[in-house]
Design an enzyme around this catalytic site. Structure first.
Site: not given
Length: 195
Positions: A60, A136-138, A144
């Site tokens: 993130q 991306h993710c967290h 991702s």
């Protein structure tokens, strides 16, 4: 099935080519074998890592940090942890970055495979126009990574094991077990039961 690195020759030359053999015909066993392989990945020390030429997996922070975004000169951002609450960050419009958000949950029960094709197409468009893509993710290890692995399989014709080997040496990623099963299924669809 044996694996020889399919990374473009000029990229990551110092990586030794080694063979990894994993039988994906029994999904239950394959998940454990793939996890063992994934656990040998590079420790994550940065917010975003280049895992394929001009393709990055990040967290993130890497997606919200203006300095990082311009330093890497990202042209495309795929957010695998999009939520309606957070909406599309305005900074992407200002920075002329093409954005796509996928509302995926990092849970074994979530069907990530419904997003494979759209994500692969988006990444492919970004890279084939000479851009730089951040997925991306967290945290940048499960959602991702799963979409990037699917992209490498769908567009670069890598098997799942080849895709994992390409990514893990640049960023240690661990898709959850449900996602691994969905990737095994994709591998079977693309490459048949036995490679």
């Amino acid at each position: 099935m044996s694996y020889t690195s399919k990374l473009p020759a000029s990229w990551n030359d110092e990586q030794p080519r080694r063979k990894v053999v994993i039988d994906l015909s029994s999904p239950g066993l394959a998940v454990f074998e793939l996890e063992r392989l994934l656990f040998t990945g590079k420790a994550i020390i940065s917010h975003a890592d280049e895992v394929w030429p001009r393709l990055y997996i990040g967290d993130q922070h890497s997606a919200e940090n203006r300095a990082d975004l311009s330093k890497h000169r990202f042209t495309h951002v795929l957010n695998a942890a999009h939520s309606k609450r957070r909406g599309q960050p305005g900074i992407y419009e200002e920075m002329n970055i093409t954005y796509i958000g996928i509302e995926a949950h990092d849970s074994c029960n979530y069907d990530m495979s419904i997003n494979f094709q759209a994500a692969a197409d988006f990444i492919h468009r970004g890279l084939s126009t000479g851009g730089k893509v951040l997925v991306h993710c967290h945290v940048g290890v499960s959602r991702s990574a799963t979409l990037v692995l699917a992209y490498l399989m769908l567009k670069q014709k890598l098997t799942l094991v080849e895709a994992i080997c390409a990514v893990k040496d640049n960023r240690g990623v661990i898709p959850n077990r449900g996602f691994l099963r969905q990737l095994i299924k994709l591998d079977k669809q693309l490459f048949g039961k036995h490679h």
